[in-house]
Design a protein around this motif. Structure first.
Motif, PDB file in Angstrom:
ATOM      1  N   THR A   7       0.225  -1.078   0.267  1.00 26.59           N
ATOM      2  CA  THR A   7      -0.155   0.310  -0.034  1.00 26.59           C
ATOM      3  C   THR A   7       1.129   1.278  -0.542  1.00 26.59           C
ATOM      4  N   MET A   8       0.346   2.504  -0.637  1.00 18.04           N
ATOM      5  CA  MET A   8       1.171   3.719  -0.324  1.00 18.04           C
ATOM      6  C   MET A   8      -0.309   4.712  -0.184  1.00 18.04           C
ATOM      7  N   ASP A   9       1.037   5.772   0.464  1.00 19.44           N
ATOM      8  CA  ASP A   9       0.125   6.964   0.790  1.00 19.44           C
ATOM      9  C   ASP A   9       0.395   8.567   0.212  1.00 19.44           C
ATOM     10  N   GLY A  10      -0.080   8.803  -0.650  1.00 18.57           N
ATOM     11  CA  GLY A  10      -1.406   8.611  -1.062  1.00 18.57           C
ATOM     12  C   GLY A  10      -1.344   7.594  -1.890  1.00 18.57           C
ATOM     13  N   ALA A  11      -1.200   7.204  -2.870  1.00 22.71           N
ATOM     14  CA  ALA A  11      -1.238   6.885  -4.763  1.00 22.71           C
ATOM     15  C   ALA A  11      -0.692   6.153  -4.599  1.00 22.71           C
ATOM     16  N   VAL A  12      -1.037   4.645  -5.757  1.00 23.59           N
ATOM     17  CA  VAL A  12      -0.368   3.856  -6.784  1.00 23.59           C
ATOM     18  C   VAL A  12      -0.992   3.943  -7.738  1.00 23.59           C
ATOM     19  N   GLN A  13       0.058   4.417  -8.385  1.00 19.22           N
ATOM     20  CA  GLN A  13       0.298   4.483 -10.015  1.00 19.22           C
ATOM     21  C   GLN A  13       0.409   3.592 -11.377  1.00 19.22           C
ATOM     22  N   SER A  14       1.460   2.940 -10.933  1.00 16.32           N
ATOM     23  CA  SER A  14       2.359   2.010 -11.749  1.00 16.32           C
ATOM     24  C   SER A  14       2.987   0.683 -11.127  1.00 16.32           C
TER      25      SER A  14
END
Length: 413
Positions: A7-14
């Motif tokens: 997971t990632m804070d904020g968003a995963v792109q690729s």
């Protein structure tokens, strides 16, 4: 197969693996930090897994507000036992940061400026493995993280008492496993190799009052890339607690370590390497920096006679036909600060040496025949002293017939 949850804070792109975009195989909401993402991919040895995304800030506080957690296991399901993980977020990952969205080259793990990630203190939490380390790219909103098992270095070490471990200027003590105060227990850690980055391990002699710490304290290490305490380490010592600059491998007064004669019982797995310490005091830091290898490609008319670097004859290491101008010659050497590279050549037409002859060279550290060279010319054979780039009589070069300097002579590289 390899199965990863992250997971990632904020968003995963690729997500890319082996240069292939596998983002469409990811289960979970890429934009929701609370939703753990999962992906399974067929394992390919020695390739990059790359995850890119973005946080909320480009400021220095990016490592406080953005974070990335990941755990991968072999098989179609992720391990429920942390000891069985193939890889987790930590020092074995490299990070690349940018103020703009990650470009296509870095999305597949290519390009430059990859470095060890910073430790994140964001609120992101991997629901299944909440204690996983959190990492980010220091000072950047957009970040790419790459992992390749082929670049990972594993080390075992011990010393009287460990105070800190730094790599590429980052504190990685949290990634060290083992009792930091027990000399009989090997401490272990891994990191992703970064060219020219220094590994620095600091600690102290528990016998502060010992008149000579070389007789009472020691440091031993052995790494999977062949690095051991037997060679290539520098030491900085003090009778006082070391400053943060030296703990990170900076500062002055780094010297060769002494061989420790302390009667310490070292871990069995480290019994084959010698113990060292600093001659300067009970508090000591030890620094290893990989050698910088410089490769130069060159040619000359008419014949290349010799190549020296740092006073050593390296002609036998040159590839290519020394007597053929059309054959590109190549040589590599370990860079030494202030050392001279000197190439001696024989002109085809000595009557008009500058107009009828020339030399071309380019090195991967930026040195080239365009600038920075001196010349020594003679109608006789060049003597041994000047073949090494030493002696007197060196002058500015003239412009050669091939738009390069002739005669070819020493330069610092």
């Amino acid at each position: 197969f390899i199965t990863c949850s992250f997971t990632m804070d904020g968003a995963v792109q690729s997500v890319f693996y082996n240069d292939v975009n596998v983002t469409h195989l990811v289960f979970g909401d890429l934009a929701d930090a609370d939703d753990v993402k999962r992906v399974s991919i067929r394992e390919v040895p020695g390739v990059y897994l790359v995850v890119t995304g973005y946080g909320s800030s480009n400021a220095d506080s990016a490592c406080d507000t953005a974070g990335f957690q990941i755990a991968c296991s072999r098989g179609m399901e992720n391990s429920v036992n942390g000891s069985d993980f193939l890889v987790t977020s930590g020092a074995v990952w490299e990070a690349y940061g940018s103020a703009a969205p990650i470009d296509s080259t870095h999305q597949i793990g290519g390009g430059d400026w990859w470095d060890m990630p910073c430790t994140s203190t964001s609120n992101v939490s991997h629901g299944d493995f909440s204690t996983l380390p959190k990492i980010w790219a220091s000072g950047h909103k957009y970040a790419a993280f790459r992992w390749n098992p082929a670049t990972v270095v594993s080390c075992e070490f011990s010393m009287d008492e460990v105070d800190s471990v730094y790599y590429s200027g980052r504190d990685m003590l949290q990634f060290v496993r083992g009792n930091l105060s027990d000399t009989s227990e090997a401490k272990r850690f891994e990191f992703a190799y970064v060219p020219r980055a220094s590994l620095v391990i600091a600690g102290k002699d528990l016998d502060y009052l010992a008149p000579d710490s070389c007789n009472s304290a020691g440091f031993v290490i052995s790494c999977s890339n062949g690095v051991t305490s037997a060679a290539d380490w520098e030491a900085h010592g003090s009778s006082q607690v070391l400053d943060t600059s030296h703990l990170a491998g900076l500062g002055l007064s780094w010297d060769s370590p002494c061989t420790s004669s302390a009667g310490t019982t070292w871990p069995t797995e480290l019994s084959h390497v010698p113990a060292v310490w600093s001659t300067a005091g009970a508090f000591a830091a030890f620094r290893w920096t990989p050698a910088e290898i410089v490769t130069c490609r060159f040619t000359a008319s008419n014949v290349v006679d010799s190549v020296y670097y740092n006073g050593q004859d390296i002609t036998s290491s040159v590839t290519g036909d020394l007597a053929d101008f059309n054959s590109t010659k190549e040589v590599s050497f370990e860079r030494v600060q202030g050392a001279y590279l000197a190439i001696t050549a024989l002109a085809g037409d000595s009557a008009g040496a500058c107009s009828a002859n020339g030399v071309a060279v380019i090195c991967d550290n930026g040195a080239s025949s365009a600038d920075g060279w001196e010349a020594y010319g003679t109608s006789a054979s060049v003597d041994a002293t000047r073949r090494q780039g030493a002696g007197s009589g060196w002058e500015p070069t003239c412009q050669g017939g091939f738009d390069e300097a002739w005669p070819f002579a020493p330069a610092q590289a």
